[in-house]
Design a protein around this motif. Sequence first.
Motif, PDB file in Angstrom:
ATOM      1  N   GLN A   1     -24.267 -22.485 -37.632  1.00 39.26           N
ATOM      2  CA  GLN A   1     -24.460 -21.050 -37.248  1.00 39.26           C
ATOM      3  C   GLN A   1     -23.802 -20.628 -36.004  1.00 39.26           C
ATOM      4  OE1 GLN A   1     -26.289 -18.723 -39.146  1.00 39.26           O
ATOM      5  NE2 GLN A   1     -25.637 -20.467 -40.652  1.00 39.26           N
ATOM      6  N   GLU A   2     -23.721 -21.737 -35.052  1.00 36.40           N
ATOM      7  CA  GLU A   2     -23.303 -21.596 -33.690  1.00 36.40           C
ATOM      8  C   GLU A   2     -21.595 -21.249 -33.756  1.00 36.40           C
ATOM      9  OE1 GLU A   2     -23.335 -23.671 -29.465  1.00 36.40           O
ATOM     10  OE2 GLU A   2     -24.993 -23.805 -30.932  1.00 36.40           O
ATOM     11  N   VAL A   3     -21.120 -21.943 -34.377  1.00 37.19           N
ATOM     12  CA  VAL A   3     -19.695 -21.910 -34.281  1.00 37.19           C
ATOM     13  C   VAL A   3     -18.913 -20.603 -35.289  1.00 37.19           C
ATOM     14  CG1 VAL A   3     -18.954 -23.331 -36.316  1.00 37.19           C
ATOM     15  CG2 VAL A   3     -17.411 -23.041 -34.587  1.00 37.19           C
ATOM     16  N   ALA A   4     -19.901 -20.309 -36.293  1.00 35.81           N
ATOM     17  CA  ALA A   4     -19.703 -19.412 -37.352  1.00 35.81           C
ATOM     18  C   ALA A   4     -19.739 -17.998 -36.462  1.00 35.81           C
ATOM     19  CB  ALA A   4     -20.489 -19.427 -38.468  1.00 35.81           C
ATOM     20  N   THR A   5     -20.784 -17.964 -35.772  1.00 37.18           N
ATOM     21  CA  THR A   5     -21.019 -16.634 -35.005  1.00 37.18           C
ATOM     22  C   THR A   5     -19.937 -16.439 -34.083  1.00 37.18           C
ATOM     23  OG1 THR A   5     -23.636 -16.987 -35.308  1.00 37.18           O
ATOM     24  CG2 THR A   5     -22.842 -15.713 -33.318  1.00 37.18           C
ATOM     25  N   ALA A   6     -19.835 -17.257 -33.300  1.00 36.04           N
ATOM     26  CA  ALA A   6     -18.546 -17.055 -32.329  1.00 36.04           C
ATOM     27  C   ALA A   6     -17.186 -16.695 -33.075  1.00 36.04           C
ATOM     28  CB  ALA A   6     -18.055 -18.522 -31.494  1.00 36.04           C
TER      29      ALA A   6
ATOM     30  N   LEU B   1     -21.802 -26.092 -27.648  1.00 41.82           N
ATOM     31  CA  LEU B   1     -20.403 -26.590 -28.325  1.00 41.82           C
ATOM     32  C   LEU B   1     -19.337 -26.049 -27.475  1.00 41.82           C
ATOM     33  CD1 LEU B   1     -20.788 -25.857 -31.974  1.00 41.82           C
ATOM     34  CD2 LEU B   1     -21.074 -28.222 -30.681  1.00 41.82           C
ATOM     35  N   ALA B   2     -18.290 -26.949 -27.184  1.00 45.79           N
ATOM     36  CA  ALA B   2     -17.188 -26.574 -26.657  1.00 45.79           C
ATOM     37  C   ALA B   2     -16.189 -26.337 -27.730  1.00 45.79           C
ATOM     38  CB  ALA B   2     -16.535 -27.818 -25.705  1.00 45.79           C
ATOM     39  N   LEU B   3     -15.351 -25.117 -27.609  1.00 44.07           N
ATOM     40  CA  LEU B   3     -14.472 -24.551 -28.737  1.00 44.07           C
ATOM     41  C   LEU B   3     -13.271 -24.723 -28.020  1.00 44.07           C
ATOM     42  CD1 LEU B   3     -16.534 -21.534 -29.625  1.00 44.07           C
ATOM     43  CD2 LEU B   3     -16.869 -23.751 -30.513  1.00 44.07           C
ATOM     44  N   ARG B   4     -12.413 -25.601 -28.697  1.00 48.74           N
ATOM     45  CA  ARG B   4     -10.975 -25.675 -27.975  1.00 48.74           C
ATOM     46  C   ARG B   4      -9.839 -25.831 -29.268  1.00 48.74           C
ATOM     47  NH1 ARG B   4      -9.084 -30.838 -29.020  1.00 48.74           N
ATOM     48  NH2 ARG B   4     -10.723 -32.419 -29.142  1.00 48.74           N
ATOM     49  N   ARG B   5      -8.651 -25.729 -28.799  1.00 47.25           N
ATOM     50  CA  ARG B   5      -7.705 -25.890 -29.935  1.00 47.25           C
ATOM     51  C   ARG B   5      -7.606 -27.164 -30.182  1.00 47.25           C
ATOM     52  NH1 ARG B   5      -2.138 -22.534 -28.121  1.00 47.25           N
ATOM     53  NH2 ARG B   5      -3.076 -20.640 -27.581  1.00 47.25           N
ATOM     54  N   PRO B   6      -7.116 -27.418 -31.485  1.00 42.61           N
ATOM     55  CA  PRO B   6      -6.752 -28.791 -31.747  1.00 42.61           C
ATOM     56  C   PRO B   6      -5.629 -29.388 -31.276  1.00 42.61           C
ATOM     57  CG  PRO B   6      -6.368 -27.203 -33.616  1.00 42.61           C
ATOM     58  CD  PRO B   6      -6.941 -26.524 -32.290  1.00 42.61           C
TER      59      PRO B   6
ATOM     60  N   MET C   1      -6.596 -22.956 -24.319  1.00 41.34           N
ATOM     61  CA  MET C   1      -7.899 -22.043 -24.230  1.00 41.34           C
ATOM     62  C   MET C   1      -8.986 -22.999 -24.483  1.00 41.34           C
ATOM     63  SD  MET C   1      -8.868 -18.673 -26.070  1.00 41.34           S
ATOM     64  CE  MET C   1      -9.573 -18.950 -27.676  1.00 41.34           C
ATOM     65  N   ARG C   2      -9.907 -23.138 -23.667  1.00 38.87           N
ATOM     66  CA  ARG C   2     -11.348 -23.827 -24.070  1.00 38.87           C
ATOM     67  C   ARG C   2     -12.149 -22.746 -23.936  1.00 38.87           C
ATOM     68  NH1 ARG C   2     -12.323 -29.615 -24.003  1.00 38.87           N
ATOM     69  NH2 ARG C   2     -14.688 -29.720 -23.851  1.00 38.87           N
ATOM     70  N   THR C   3     -13.278 -22.698 -24.472  1.00 37.88           N
ATOM     71  CA  THR C   3     -14.558 -21.900 -24.400  1.00 37.88           C
ATOM     72  C   THR C   3     -15.611 -22.538 -25.046  1.00 37.88           C
ATOM     73  OG1 THR C   3     -15.209 -19.636 -24.527  1.00 37.88           O
ATOM     74  CG2 THR C   3     -14.114 -20.454 -26.456  1.00 37.88           C
ATOM     75  N   SER C   4     -16.829 -21.863 -24.998  1.00 31.26           N
ATOM     76  CA  SER C   4     -17.971 -22.440 -25.407  1.00 31.26           C
ATOM     77  C   SER C   4     -18.660 -21.465 -26.200  1.00 31.26           C
ATOM     78  CB  SER C   4     -18.804 -23.196 -24.429  1.00 31.26           C
ATOM     79  OG  SER C   4     -19.378 -22.265 -23.627  1.00 31.26           O
ATOM     80  N   SER C   5     -19.515 -22.021 -27.156  1.00 26.30           N
ATOM     81  CA  SER C   5     -20.454 -21.217 -27.886  1.00 26.30           C
ATOM     82  C   SER C   5     -21.998 -21.334 -27.249  1.00 26.30           C
ATOM     83  CB  SER C   5     -20.307 -21.366 -29.088  1.00 26.30           C
ATOM     84  OG  SER C   5     -20.653 -22.722 -29.803  1.00 26.30           O
ATOM     85  N   GLY C   6     -22.339 -22.170 -26.278  1.00 20.56           N
ATOM     86  CA  GLY C   6     -23.480 -22.479 -25.973  1.00 20.56           C
ATOM     87  C   GLY C   6     -23.630 -23.898 -25.643  1.00 20.56           C
TER      88      GLY C   6
ATOM     89  N   LEU D   1      -8.603 -22.328 -36.100  1.00 15.42           N
ATOM     90  CA  LEU D   1      -9.859 -22.837 -36.232  1.00 15.42           C
ATOM     91  C   LEU D   1     -10.123 -23.954 -34.829  1.00 15.42           C
ATOM     92  CD1 LEU D   1     -10.183 -24.150 -39.805  1.00 15.42           C
ATOM     93  CD2 LEU D   1     -11.256 -22.207 -38.596  1.00 15.42           C
ATOM     94  N   TRP D   2     -11.021 -23.772 -34.488  1.00 17.93           N
ATOM     95  CA  TRP D   2     -11.384 -24.739 -33.049  1.00 17.93           C
ATOM     96  C   TRP D   2     -11.816 -25.994 -33.510  1.00 17.93           C
ATOM     97  CZ3 TRP D   2     -14.770 -20.127 -32.508  1.00 17.93           C
ATOM     98  CH2 TRP D   2     -14.051 -19.098 -31.886  1.00 17.93           C
ATOM     99  N   VAL D   3     -11.659 -27.011 -32.538  1.00 19.81           N
ATOM    100  CA  VAL D   3     -12.257 -28.596 -32.497  1.00 19.81           C
ATOM    101  C   VAL D   3     -13.328 -28.209 -31.742  1.00 19.81           C
ATOM    102  CG1 VAL D   3     -12.043 -30.785 -31.839  1.00 19.81           C
ATOM    103  CG2 VAL D   3     -10.072 -29.730 -32.845  1.00 19.81           C
ATOM    104  N   LEU D   4     -14.533 -28.647 -32.478  1.00 23.10           N
ATOM    105  CA  LEU D   4     -15.860 -28.652 -31.740  1.00 23.10           C
ATOM    106  C   LEU D   4     -16.481 -29.802 -31.087  1.00 23.10           C
ATOM    107  CD1 LEU D   4     -17.403 -26.982 -34.956  1.00 23.10           C
ATOM    108  CD2 LEU D   4     -16.102 -25.898 -33.125  1.00 23.10           C
ATOM    109  N   GLU D   5     -16.962 -29.669 -29.691  1.00 21.62           N
ATOM    110  CA  GLU D   5     -17.222 -30.921 -29.093  1.00 21.62           C
ATOM    111  C   GLU D   5     -18.873 -30.617 -28.506  1.00 21.62           C
ATOM    112  OE1 GLU D   5     -14.319 -31.606 -26.262  1.00 21.62           O
ATOM    113  OE2 GLU D   5     -13.328 -32.960 -27.685  1.00 21.62           O
ATOM    114  N   THR D   6     -19.652 -31.337 -28.618  1.00 23.97           N
ATOM    115  CA  THR D   6     -21.069 -31.209 -27.931  1.00 23.97           C
ATOM    116  C   THR D   6     -20.761 -30.916 -26.502  1.00 23.97           C
ATOM    117  OG1 THR D   6     -23.254 -31.726 -27.830  1.00 23.97           O
ATOM    118  CG2 THR D   6     -21.836 -33.601 -27.732  1.00 23.97           C
ATOM    119  N   LEU D   7     -21.622 -30.386 -26.000  1.00 23.99           N
ATOM    120  CA  LEU D   7     -21.797 -30.086 -24.528  1.00 23.99           C
ATOM    121  C   LEU D   7     -23.056 -30.723 -24.090  1.00 23.99           C
ATOM    122  CD1 LEU D   7     -20.489 -26.536 -24.040  1.00 23.99           C
ATOM    123  CD2 LEU D   7     -19.364 -28.555 -23.429  1.00 23.99           C
ATOM    124  N   GLU D   8     -23.917 -31.355 -24.917  1.00 20.23           N
ATOM    125  CA  GLU D   8     -25.137 -31.758 -24.713  1.00 20.23           C
ATOM    126  C   GLU D   8     -25.386 -33.242 -24.334  1.00 20.23           C
ATOM    127  OE1 GLU D   8     -27.958 -28.928 -27.408  1.00 20.23           O
ATOM    128  OE2 GLU D   8     -27.015 -30.560 -28.528  1.00 20.23           O
TER     129      GLU D   8
END
Length: 183
Positions: free
Chosen positions: A108-113, A8-13, A1-6, A63-70
């Motif tokens: 804030q972004e990952v915590a909100t997600a 950040l990409a939020l994915r399984r480790p 599963m891979r999603t985003s919070s805006g 918990l997600w691994v966070l990667e920038t999308l920017e």
Amino acid sequence: MRTSSGRLALRRPVPSDADELFRMYSDTRLIECDPMLAHNSITHTQAVLQRRIAEWQQHGHGLWVLETLEGVSSGELVGMGGCQLLTASAWNLSFSLRPQSWGRGYAQEVATAGIEYAQVTRPDFPVTAVVAKRNTRSQRAIERLGLHKQWEGPDNYDPDPGAMMLLYADRVLSPEQILTLTH
């Protein structure tokens, strides 16, 4: 599963995250305010990572691994965070970011997600956050999310006898819940 919070990409480790996570969790700037985050060896990081992967396999979330999308740094590991089950009846919100990613609003972004996911998945469970008292950066982030301090006491996991921890939650917790979450 891979999603985003805006941003950040939020994915399984995955196991291949170990080297980048070791660099993050061995950075003295990260562990300065919370020595319990320290990873002193790649073996330690690999063991923690295996537990995170197992949580996903067992519960279907963690918990997600966070990667920038920017921009030019797209795909770069930013940190790890989100909500995971702390006990059989409470979520734990956490986030650890690489120091070079601080101050950009990623916590804030990952915590909100993470909170949104927890509230949809098990709204009957409180969302909590446990933080070292000396980690004022994380305290401010947690308070901006609307969580309120429920308890303050000795940090039973920190070898420093004067270390204190704080428990925050999105609702009032019973004394029994506080005891379960802090011991």
